[in-house]
Design a protein around this motif. Structure first.
Motif, PDB file in Angstrom:
ATOM      1  N   ILE A 163       0.835  -1.197   0.000  1.00  0.00           N
ATOM      2  CA  ILE A 163       0.000   0.000   0.000  1.00  0.00           C
ATOM      3  C   ILE A 163       0.870   1.247   0.000  1.00  0.00           C
ATOM      4  CG2 ILE A 163      -1.969  -1.100   1.143  1.00  0.00           C
ATOM      5  CD1 ILE A 163      -1.070   0.335   3.726  1.00  0.00           C
ATOM      6  N   ILE A 164       0.376   2.254  -0.706  1.00  0.00           N
ATOM      7  CA  ILE A 164       0.988   3.581  -0.706  1.00  0.00           C
ATOM      8  C   ILE A 164      -0.043   4.545  -0.137  1.00  0.00           C
ATOM      9  CG2 ILE A 164       1.904   5.450  -2.119  1.00  0.00           C
ATOM     10  CD1 ILE A 164       2.849   3.362  -4.119  1.00  0.00           C
ATOM     11  N   GLY A 165       0.281   5.143   0.986  1.00  0.00           N
ATOM     12  CA  GLY A 165      -0.660   6.027   1.656  1.00  0.00           C
ATOM     13  C   GLY A 165      -1.039   5.450   3.008  1.00  0.00           C
ATOM     14  N   ALA A 198       2.034   4.673 -10.167  1.00  0.00           N
ATOM     15  CA  ALA A 198       1.438   3.509 -10.821  1.00  0.00           C
ATOM     16  C   ALA A 198       2.337   2.976 -11.925  1.00  0.00           C
ATOM     17  CB  ALA A 198       0.063   3.873 -11.385  1.00  0.00           C
ATOM     18  N   VAL A 199       2.913   3.859 -12.711  1.00  0.00           N
ATOM     19  CA  VAL A 199       3.798   3.430 -13.797  1.00  0.00           C
ATOM     20  C   VAL A 199       5.030   2.716 -13.240  1.00  0.00           C
ATOM     21  CG1 VAL A 199       5.362   4.291 -15.586  1.00  0.00           C
ATOM     22  CG2 VAL A 199       2.997   5.112 -15.483  1.00  0.00           C
ATOM     23  N   LEU A 230      -4.282  -1.118  -8.049  1.00  0.00           N
ATOM     24  CA  LEU A 230      -5.603  -0.602  -7.702  1.00  0.00           C
ATOM     25  C   LEU A 230      -5.378   0.823  -7.210  1.00  0.00           C
ATOM     26  CD1 LEU A 230      -8.653  -0.978  -7.212  1.00  0.00           C
ATOM     27  CD2 LEU A 230      -8.087  -1.906  -4.949  1.00  0.00           C
ATOM     28  N   CYS A 231      -5.836   1.798  -7.992  1.00  0.00           N
ATOM     29  CA  CYS A 231      -5.498   3.198  -7.726  1.00  0.00           C
ATOM     30  C   CYS A 231      -6.726   3.987  -7.313  1.00  0.00           C
ATOM     31  CB  CYS A 231      -4.881   3.818  -8.988  1.00  0.00           C
ATOM     32  SG  CYS A 231      -4.264   5.499  -8.752  1.00  0.00           S
ATOM     33  N   GLU A 232      -6.614   4.698  -6.216  1.00  0.00           N
ATOM     34  CA  GLU A 232      -7.734   5.501  -5.725  1.00  0.00           C
ATOM     35  C   GLU A 232      -8.210   6.495  -6.784  1.00  0.00           C
ATOM     36  OE1 GLU A 232     -10.112   6.133  -3.738  1.00  0.00           O
ATOM     37  OE2 GLU A 232      -9.721   4.325  -2.592  1.00  0.00           O
ATOM     38  N   THR A 274      -3.042  -5.793 -14.438  1.00  0.00           N
ATOM     39  CA  THR A 274      -4.351  -5.198 -14.186  1.00  0.00           C
ATOM     40  C   THR A 274      -4.194  -3.801 -13.590  1.00  0.00           C
ATOM     41  OG1 THR A 274      -5.414  -7.340 -13.841  1.00  0.00           O
ATOM     42  CG2 THR A 274      -6.491  -5.424 -12.871  1.00  0.00           C
ATOM     43  N   LEU A 275      -4.910  -2.861 -14.165  1.00  0.00           N
ATOM     44  CA  LEU A 275      -4.981  -1.494 -13.659  1.00  0.00           C
ATOM     45  C   LEU A 275      -6.459  -1.180 -13.442  1.00  0.00           C
ATOM     46  CD1 LEU A 275      -3.847   1.400 -13.103  1.00  0.00           C
ATOM     47  CD2 LEU A 275      -4.106   1.827 -15.564  1.00  0.00           C
ATOM     48  N   MET A 276      -6.801  -0.746 -12.239  1.00  0.00           N
ATOM     49  CA  MET A 276      -8.208  -0.471 -11.936  1.00  0.00           C
ATOM     50  C   MET A 276      -8.315   0.751 -11.046  1.00  0.00           C
ATOM     51  SD  MET A 276     -10.985  -3.110 -10.246  1.00  0.00           S
ATOM     52  CE  MET A 276     -12.315  -2.505  -9.212  1.00  0.00           C
TER      53      MET A 276
END
Length: 328
Positions: free
Chosen positions: A6-8, A80-81, A91-93, A116-118
Motif C-alpha cells: 500500500i501507498i498512503g 502507478a507506472v 488498484l489506484c484511488e 491489471t490497472l483499476m
C-alpha cells in the motif's frame, strides 16, 4: 492469495485494509511511506510484514503481487507506472490521475506489461448499484439522472483558519470536482455512456481549487445533473427520473437503501444482499480480475475511467481550473 503493498497511510487506506480483510484471499504484505517511522507504525497497527521508504524497492519485491495507491492525486500516475513496470497490478484511488493524458499513459503501460490497472471507485460494483441496473427498466424512459454528493470537508475548518491542507491544494490536483464530483459522474457514465457535451460551474476558494460546483450533461433524450461540494452538506438523494417512476439513491458514493417511487403512488424497496464493508466490493472485483488474468470488468472498466476523466477535464476547462500536469 493476493499480497498487497500500500501507498498512503491515511484513513482511506485503513478502510481499504479493513474491507480487504473480509476477503479470504487478501493479504497485507507491505507498507510504503516517506517516513520510516510512519511506515513501521502503520505496518505494526495493521499486520503488514514489510515496510519501505522507496517505491521502486517495494515494486521490485517478489513478495508483493499488487499495490493499492492512496497518495495525493498528482502522484498517482508516476507511482502507478513505476509499479506496473515491475510487473505488479495496481488498484489506484479515484481519481486515477490528474487528467486524461496521464490515464492514457497508465493504460498503455498496463497493456504493455500485461497487468491489471483499476480505478478504486467502489459504487458501481456494490450490490445496490447492480440492483439499480437490474431494475432500471421499471421506471420507463429515463429523462434525468441526478448525481448529488455534497459533504462538508473535515479539512475545511482548518482552511478557514488559514491552514491549507492537501484537500484544497491545486498542485496536488485536488478540489471538489476531483474528490466528490467523480462519485456522481462515474455511475452516470456506466449507466448512460458519455454525454454529447457538458456545461460546468464552480465556486472557487482562494487556494485556487473549486470548493463546490455543478455540471449539466446533455444526452440525446435526457440530461445528467451533477452537484458536488466540500463546503456544505446536502441531504437530498440522488435520483434517476423516468417516465414511469423515480429511483431514489440516498448516498451515490455507497448505493444502499434504494427505493423506486412509481407514478401510481406505490413504492418498491430494492432487495439485494449487502453484507460487507463498502470498499470490499471493489477489492474483491480487482482480485477477481487479477486471478482470471483479465484487464477489466464490465461495470468498472478503464473505458469508464477514461470517459469520466474526459468529463471532468472538460468541466475544469470551462471553470478555469488547471493543474501543473495539464497540457492545454
Amino acid at each position: 492469495m493476493v499480497r498487497f503493498g500500500i501507498i498512503g497511510t491515511n484513513t482511506i487506506t485503513e478502510k481499504f485494509i479493513q474491507a480487504g480483510k473480509q476477503h479470504g484471499q487478501f493479504e497485507l504484505q507491505a507498507v510504503y511511506s516517506r517516513s520510516k517511522e510512519r511506515a513501521e507504525s502503520f505496518a505494526s497497527q495493521h499486520g503488514a510484514r514489510e515496510t519501505f521508504t522507496d517505491i521502486e524497492a517495494m515494486a521490485a519485491n517478489p513478495n508483493v503481487d499488487a499495490v493499492y495507491i492512496a497518495s495525493p492525486n498528482a502522484f498517482h500516475m508516476e507511482q502507478a507506472v513505476t509499479i506496473m513496470r515491475k510487473g505488479k497490478h495496481v488498484l489506484c484511488e479515484k481519481p486515477m490521475a490528474s487528467n486524461r493524458r496521464e490515464i492514457a499513459m497508465m493504460m498503455e503501460v498496463a497493456e504493455t506489461e500485461e497487468v491489471t490497472l483499476m480505478e478504486a471507485v467502489k459504487s458501481t460494483v456494490m450490490p445496490g448499484f447492480l440492483s439499480v441496473q437490474n431494475h432500471l427498466h421499471k421506471i420507463g424512459k429515463v429523462r434525468r439522472y441526478v448525481g448529488n454528493f455534497c459533504k462538508y470537508s473535515s479539512r475545511y475548518d482548518a482552511y478557514k483558519q488559514g491552514e491549507v491542507l492537501n484537500a484544497f491544494k491545486p498542485e496536488l490536483s485536488n478540489g471538489s470536482l476531483m474528490d466528490l464530483g467523480i462519485y456522481g459522474i462515474y455511475p452516470m457514465i456506466v449507466l448512460f455512456g458519455a454525454p454529447n457535451n457538458i456545461k460546468a460551474n464552480a465556486v472557487f476558494l482562494d487556494s485556487g481549487v473549486d470548493g463546490q460546483g455543478s455540471i449539466v450533461a446533455d444526452y440525446d433524450d435526457m440530461e445528467g445533473v451533477i452537484m458536488h461540494s466540500k463546503l456544505i452538506d446536502s441531504h437530498a438523494p440522488s435520483e434517476i427520473q423516468g417516465e414511469k417512476g423515480t429511483i431514489l439513491i440516498p448516498n451515490i458514493s455507497e448505493p444502499r437503501d434504494i427505493t423506486i417511487l412509481y407514478r401510481d403512488g406505490t413504492e418498491e424497496k430494492l432487495d439485494y444482499m449487502d453484507e460487507y464493508l463498502p470498499m470490499y466490493y471493489e477489492t474483491a472485483e480487482f482480485m477477481r480480475i487479477v486471478e482470471k488474468k483479465e484487464t477489466q470488468t464490465n461495470n468498472h472498466s478503464l473505458e469508464h475511467t477514461l470517459l469520466t476523466a474526459e468529463v471532468m477535464e472538460a468541466a475544469r476547462r470551462q471553470i478555469g481550473l488547471m493543474y501543473p500536469s495539464d497540457q492545454w
